[in-house]
Design a protein around this motif. Structure first.
Motif, short mmCIF file in Angstrom:
data_model
loop_
_atom_site.label_atom_id
_atom_site.label_comp_id
_atom_site.label_asym_id
_atom_site.label_seq_id
_atom_site.Cartn_x
_atom_site.Cartn_y
_atom_site.Cartn_z
N GLU A 76 109.91 49.24 58.32
CA GLU A 76 110.00 50.60 57.76
C GLU A 76 110.77 51.54 58.67
O GLU A 76 111.65 52.28 58.24
N VAL A 253 93.08 47.25 50.67
CA VAL A 253 93.65 48.38 51.42
C VAL A 253 93.17 48.34 52.87
O VAL A 253 93.93 48.60 53.79
N GLN A 391 108.17 50.77 45.74
CA GLN A 391 107.08 51.51 46.37
C GLN A 391 106.25 52.24 45.32
O GLN A 391 105.02 52.29 45.39
N ARG A 395 102.26 51.80 44.44
CA ARG A 395 101.36 52.95 44.51
C ARG A 395 100.61 53.16 43.19
O ARG A 395 99.40 53.36 43.17
N GLU A 398 98.03 50.58 42.44
CA GLU A 398 96.85 50.78 43.26
C GLU A 398 95.92 51.82 42.62
O GLU A 398 94.71 51.60 42.49
N GLU A 399 96.51 52.93 42.18
CA GLU A 399 95.69 53.97 41.56
C GLU A 399 95.05 53.46 40.27
O GLU A 399 93.93 53.84 39.92
N TYR A 402 92.04 51.46 41.20
CA TYR A 402 90.96 52.35 41.62
C TYR A 402 90.33 53.05 40.43
O TYR A 402 89.33 53.73 40.56
N ARG A 404 91.74 55.50 38.90
CA ARG A 404 92.07 56.93 38.97
C ARG A 404 92.97 57.35 37.83
O ARG A 404 93.04 58.53 37.49
N ARG B 79 112.06 72.17 41.21
CA ARG B 79 111.56 70.83 40.89
C ARG B 79 110.18 70.57 41.48
O ARG B 79 109.39 69.79 40.93
N ARG B 85 103.37 64.63 42.37
CA ARG B 85 102.96 64.20 43.71
C ARG B 85 103.00 65.37 44.68
O ARG B 85 102.21 65.43 45.61
N LYS B 88 99.91 67.23 44.13
CA LYS B 88 98.80 66.48 44.70
C LYS B 88 98.75 66.67 46.22
O LYS B 88 97.68 66.89 46.79
N PRO B 173 88.41 56.06 47.92
CA PRO B 173 89.09 57.33 47.68
C PRO B 173 88.18 58.55 47.82
O PRO B 173 88.65 59.64 48.08
N PRO B 257 102.72 55.78 54.01
CA PRO B 257 103.57 56.76 53.33
C PRO B 257 103.10 57.09 51.91
O PRO B 257 103.52 58.09 51.34
N ASN B 258 102.21 56.27 51.34
CA ASN B 258 101.73 56.54 49.98
C ASN B 258 100.40 57.27 49.96
O ASN B 258 99.85 57.56 48.90
N GLN B 260 97.34 56.15 51.07
CA GLN B 260 96.25 55.29 50.60
C GLN B 260 94.91 55.79 51.11
O GLN B 260 94.87 56.42 52.15
N PRO B 261 93.82 55.52 50.45
CA PRO B 261 93.72 54.86 49.15
C PRO B 261 93.96 55.84 48.00
O PRO B 261 93.50 56.98 48.05
N ALA B 262 94.66 55.36 47.01
CA ALA B 262 94.89 56.08 45.76
C ALA B 262 95.42 57.50 45.97
O ALA B 262 95.09 58.41 45.24
N GLY B 263 96.25 57.68 46.99
CA GLY B 263 96.89 58.98 47.18
C GLY B 263 95.98 60.07 47.70
O GLY B 263 96.34 61.24 47.71
N THR B 264 94.78 59.70 48.18
CA THR B 264 93.85 60.74 48.62
C THR B 264 94.18 61.24 50.02
O THR B 264 93.60 62.21 50.48
N ARG B 275 109.72 61.50 51.27
CA ARG B 275 110.87 61.92 50.45
C ARG B 275 112.15 61.91 51.27
O ARG B 275 113.20 61.48 50.81
#
Lengths: 424, 318
Positions: A76, A253, A391, A395, A398-399, A402, A404, B79, B85, B88, B173, B257-258, B260-264, B275
């Protein structure tokens, strides 16, 4: 007092001038006839760096006029560095390229067209059949494959035996696959799960599309499937997750960066076959490679994917020397011996013959050899932004697991990103 | 009229002879001064101010690092508000700030009050509580933290002994953000030291007088300590708020970078980084950075406004 002041002022100015001079010295440019210095970057770890140094030393003894300055990063971080270096007109002469970034760089005019060196400093005729033409974008050649791999089913036969379920045979379908996963989880009472993150793998979707005669991305760089198809894939995967047949996502995870196969948490998983070597190194289980499921007998959908390519920067002043280095890295049998399968199985016949494969590597080679007749043509290099989309897929899946987001939301989110990424 | 002008001229004339000499000395001093400043000056011009101006320009462009930037006006800013996201990441960051800052400050104050008493081994305790802050931004710490909060690890086992079954927080999460809040709270060293300094400033007579009047411990803390150290609380609040908006290292190690978990754990800074350096959308990332600056600025302004109501400066006539 005044003298002291002047002295200080002079030294300060002198030191500034010195640092300035030191900065300005970088752009030194050797004539093609004299000694040439090439910068060479790759991603990998310290193990690979040690092997790489051996190969570079060998190259330098054979080409005393070319000096190589190597550097490496983790995957990365590597791409972050490449992007900034390329933007700053400071890209290395030769650098490792991934299939999913090839278009990103070639479309942005950052790569040298190796067609100009083909047959001269760059010998490509010994490449495996399935890899000829890999690295080609439109009419140019922007990368040369170093290694190759194939999507396959890696599994632990001991778990199958324990669960009393026969090992997968050619001709098993995706329904068989999902049923097997559920049965194993049930039979071991959840001690070992039948499968891992099946729905989170973009390449499982690709495999299914190819078996149906489709592609992940079309030739002209559009997305190769519609919302309904993605919804079907997500629904099937979500059903497995909801039934707790696959490894729970919260577990997956937490064990990162390790893989569930390494920790004996799952019975098997679909993945790139060169990962066998890595998994086998950390588990006592005797892993095997089996056929991939397919609903369409006769269409396995697998192909030989260039695992890693070498590209040359457009800005290089030593294209010939760079081509020579690439040629050496892919053709020289000694280099093949040095690396073994560290870069994936070698891409040329000569290097494949030179590598003494043992254990899991021999399994992988035999597997690819057995598939030789069934492998279909590799897809065109994915459009720029493909890395981002992969990516995104990971992602969203994954959600989804979960709980979500719903399948519909997942599908819509993915296609919003597609519009955003492939059209900008 | 003429006399006045001539007067002025003589005035000017009388000053002039001294002028150049003085100026020469001044400009000589100035040169030496600037030379001594130059390492810092060059630093701030080239490494801070220059990039800031560039990033402001880039925020109005579409820039992918490879091709030259294309002017798009306010497009990037518009935008953001359609970007799920982004929204979020704003929510995650706001929630984190709202949780981490008060918890960390409360812990720091509590420890500072305890350590303010005369007792044996005080220096040792102070060092022990300050320790975690020294290794603050370290990567290894975040890795250890994640390991501690995994399935079957220390925290999970401890909680199970008291009958709470949460599993590993790192993969859950509902708990992942709390895990990072606790990490922040554990590193309470810096505000604690500042609180300690503040506590030392509170005049002893006030406590003595209150004690004579029969005020209990809690009463003394509420009515004397808190108002007396309110400027210090305000200072810590500002500092911690601004710092919390910029959390990155620990979040990146725990969530990648995402987020994790689940964007929390998708913090604003993480999304900005992803980005810019993951998707190569530098224009958008620059615009995000300026929005963050504006956001933090607004919050700071708001805090200053409220401060008038609760911060007490001794000598203030209120």
């Amino acid at each position: 007092m005044r003298l002291l002041k002047r002295f200080i002022a002079v030294t300060a100015i002198a030191s500034l001038a010195l640092t300035g001079a030191a900065c300005g010295d970088d752009g030194g440019d050797a004539a093609e006839s004299g000694p040439v210095t090439l910068r060479y970057s790759w991603w990998g770890n310290a193990d690979r760096a040690a092997l790489m140094q051996k190969a570079i030393d060998l190259f330098q003894t054979q080409n005393p006029n070319i000096k190589i300055t190597p550097s490496f990063q983790e995957y990365e971080a590597y791409w972050q560095k490449m992007a900034t270096e390329t933007a700053g007109n400071n890209a290395p002469d030769v650098f490792q390229m991934d299939f999913s970034y090839l278009r990103e760089y070639s479309d942005r005019n950052a790569l040298y067209d190796l067609k100009q060196q083909e047959g001269k400093a760059l010998k490509l005729d010994d490449l495996l059949d399935g890899l000829k033409g890999a690295g080609q974008v439109k009419d140019g050649l922007y990368g040369v494959p170093v290694g190759a791999n194939t999507w396959g089913y890696m599994y632990n036969p001991a778990v199958y035996a324990q669960a009393g379920i026969p090992e997968p045979k050619p001709g098993w379908t995706w329904n068989d696959y999902r049923a097997t996963v559920a049965k194993i989880t049930q039979a071991t009472k959840g001690k070992v799960y039948g499968g891992g993150n099946y729905v989170g793998s973009y390449y499982n979707l690709e495999l299914q599309l190819r078996q149906e005669g489709g592609l992940l991305y079309t030739e002209d760089g559009k997305i190769g499937f519609d919302k309904a198809r993605l919804a079907r894939f997500f629904n099937e995967g979500k059903a497995l997750a909801d039934a707790k047949a696959t490894l729970p996502i919260e577990k997956g995870v937490q064990i990162k960066p390790q893989h569930a196969l390494e920790l004996d948490l799952i019975a098997g998983e679909l993945g790139w076959d060169n990962f066998m070597a890595r998994y086998a190194a950390s588990t006592k289980a005797q892993l095997k490679l089996g056929p991939v499921p397919s609903d369409n007998p006769g269409a396995q959908g697998q192909y030989l994917k260039p695992a890693m390519l070498l590209s040359v920067s457009k800005k290089t002043k030593h294209a010939e020397a760079a081509a020579k280095l690439i040629s050496f890295m892919i053709n020289d049998p000694e280099v093949g011996k040095i690396f073994g399968a560290n870069r994936g199985l070698p891409a040329t016949n000569a290097q494949r013959a030179a590598v003494q494969l043992e254990g899991p590597l021999a399994t992988v080679a035999a597997y690819e050899e057995g598939l030789k007749e069934q492998l279909t043509k590799a897809p065109p290099a994915p459009p720029k932004g493909a890395g981002t989309l992969e990516q995104t897929f990971i992602r969203i899946a994954e959600e989804l697991q979960y709980g979500r987001i719903s399948v519909d939301e997942a599908v819509n989110q993915f296609f919003t990103e597609v519009e955003d990424t492939l059209e900008s | 009229m003429t006399t006045i002008t001539s007067n002025r001229r003589t005035d000017a004339g009388s000053v002039r002879p001294a002028g150049p000499r003085k100026q020469a000395r001044r400009s000589g001093d100035g040169l030496a001064g600037y030379l001594f400043l130059s390492p810092w000056l060059i630093g701030i011009l080239l490494l801070t101010l220059g990039p800031m101006v560039t990033s402001l320009y880039l925020s109005f462009t579409d820039y992918d690092l490879f091709n030259s930037p294309q002017w798009v006006g306010l497009d990037n800013y518009q935008r953001m508000f359609d970007d799920a996201r982004w929204l979020k990441s704003v929510r995650v960051t706001a929630l984190y700030v709202a949780l981490a800052v008060p918890i960390k400050l409360a812990c720091a104050l509590a420890v500072a009050v305890l350590l303010n008493n005369e007792r044996r081994g005080r220096a040792f305790y102070r060092a022990a509580f300050y320790g975690p802050s020294l290794i603050g931004a370290s990567v290894s710490l975040a890795i250890v933290w994640k390991a501690m909060f995994s399935d079957d690890a220390v925290v999970d086992r401890l909680l199970r002994t008291v009958g709470i079954h949460t599993g590993g927080w790192a993969g859950n999460p509902d708990f992942s953000l709390l895990m990072l809040v606790l990490l922040a709270a554990w590193q309470l060293g810096a505000p604690m030291v500042i609180f300690l300094a503040g506590l030392k400033q509170v005049p002893k007579e006030l406590y003595e007088a209150a004690e004579v009047d029969g005020a209990g411990r809690w009463r003394r803390f509420r009515s004397i300590t808190l108002p007396m150290i309110s400027p210090v609380i305000f200072f810590n609040l500002l500092l911690e708020t601004i710092n919390s908006f910029q959390v990155f290292t620990s979040a990146y190690i725990v969530g990648g970078p995402n987020g994790q978990p689940a964007g929390t754990t998708l913090f604003y800074t993480i999304y900005l980084f992803d980005r810019g350096f993951g998707d190569y959308r530098m224009g958008y990332a620059s615009a995000m950075a300026w929005m963050l600056l504006a956001g933090v600025g607004l919050v700071t302004l708001f805090l200053f406004r409220t401060a008038r109501g609760w911060v007490y400066y001794s000598g203030d006539k209120r």
